[in-house]
Design a protein around this motif. Structure first.
Motif, PDB file in Angstrom:
ATOM      1  N   ALA A   1      -0.302  -8.840  20.133  1.00 45.77           N
ATOM      2  CA  ALA A   1      -1.709  -8.521  20.355  1.00 45.77           C
ATOM      3  C   ALA A   1      -2.241  -8.498  21.733  1.00 45.77           C
TER       4      ALA A   1
ATOM      5  N   CYS B   1      -4.646  -5.181  21.727  1.00 49.36           N
ATOM      6  CA  CYS B   1      -5.564  -5.168  20.141  1.00 49.36           C
ATOM      7  C   CYS B   1      -5.243  -5.595  19.330  1.00 49.36           C
TER       8      CYS B   1
ATOM      9  N   GLU C   1      -5.835  -6.081  14.407  1.00 49.17           N
ATOM     10  CA  GLU C   1      -7.113  -5.756  13.287  1.00 49.17           C
ATOM     11  C   GLU C   1      -7.044  -7.042  13.125  1.00 49.17           C
TER      12      GLU C   1
ATOM     13  N   GLN D   1      -8.273  -9.339   9.460  1.00 43.71           N
ATOM     14  CA  GLN D   1      -9.482  -9.298   8.346  1.00 43.71           C
ATOM     15  C   GLN D   1      -9.987 -10.118   7.276  1.00 43.71           C
TER      16      GLN D   1
ATOM     17  N   MET E   1     -15.067  -3.433  18.686  1.00 42.44           N
ATOM     18  CA  MET E   1     -15.000  -3.264  17.590  1.00 42.44           C
ATOM     19  C   MET E   1     -15.101  -2.492  16.387  1.00 42.44           C
ATOM     20  N   THR E   2     -14.106  -2.018  16.214  1.00 40.33           N
ATOM     21  CA  THR E   2     -14.340  -1.427  15.169  1.00 40.33           C
ATOM     22  C   THR E   2     -13.462  -0.810  14.155  1.00 40.33           C
TER      23      THR E   2
ATOM     24  N   LEU F   1     -12.489  -0.543   9.668  1.00 40.39           N
ATOM     25  CA  LEU F   1     -11.494   0.916   9.343  1.00 40.39           C
ATOM     26  C   LEU F   1     -12.282   0.359   8.512  1.00 40.39           C
ATOM     27  N   ASP F   2     -13.078  -0.404   8.014  1.00 40.87           N
ATOM     28  CA  ASP F   2     -13.652   0.204   6.095  1.00 40.87           C
ATOM     29  C   ASP F   2     -15.024   0.564   6.401  1.00 40.87           C
TER      30      ASP F   2
ATOM     31  N   ILE G   1     -12.188  -5.034   7.662  1.00 46.41           N
ATOM     32  CA  ILE G   1     -11.452  -5.236   8.578  1.00 46.41           C
ATOM     33  C   ILE G   1     -11.639  -4.274   9.967  1.00 46.41           C
ATOM     34  N   VAL G   2     -11.668  -5.080  11.393  1.00 47.07           N
ATOM     35  CA  VAL G   2     -11.633  -4.306  11.949  1.00 47.07           C
ATOM     36  C   VAL G   2     -10.877  -4.452  13.185  1.00 47.07           C
ATOM     37  N   ARG G   3     -10.971  -3.085  14.067  1.00 50.72           N
ATOM     38  CA  ARG G   3     -10.155  -3.479  15.218  1.00 50.72           C
ATOM     39  C   ARG G   3     -10.641  -3.926  16.413  1.00 50.72           C
TER      40      ARG G   3
ATOM     41  N   ARG H   1      -9.966  -3.951  20.323  1.00 53.10           N
ATOM     42  CA  ARG H   1      -9.471  -4.443  22.138  1.00 53.10           C
ATOM     43  C   ARG H   1     -10.532  -4.674  22.747  1.00 53.10           C
TER      44      ARG H   1
END
Length: 77
Positions: A22, A27, A29, A31, A56-57, A59-60, A65-67, A69
């Motif tokens: 990371a 980056c 992920e 969860q 933060m993005t 992903l669901d 679930i968050v990516r 960066r």
């Protein structure tokens, strides 16, 4: 929501973010796990969202679930 369960969640997320992979990719992920209280998860995301140069993005659709960066160069300027 107890402070103990919240701190356990934060510790787990910090270990993920601080992992060598990371750190090299800037980056990670993360969860939400079944044992994570929804309030703890929301609090942790809200606090993480206040950190400069972090995006933060989800992903669901549930935001479990968050990516994450970050840009270390921006934080140094």
């Amino acid at each position: 929501m107890s402070e103990k369960t919240y701190q356990a969640l934060v510790g787990r997320v910090q270990r993920i973010i601080n992992s060598p992979r990371a750190q090299s990719e800037h980056c990670a992920e993360i969860q939400r796990q079944p044992e994570d209280a929804a309030d703890d998860w929301e609090r942790m995301l809200a606090e993480l969202g206040t950190v400069e140069n972090v995006t933060m993005t989800p992903l669901d659709d549930d935001g479990e679930i968050v990516r994450v960066r970050w840009n270390p160069e921006e934080s140094m300027s």
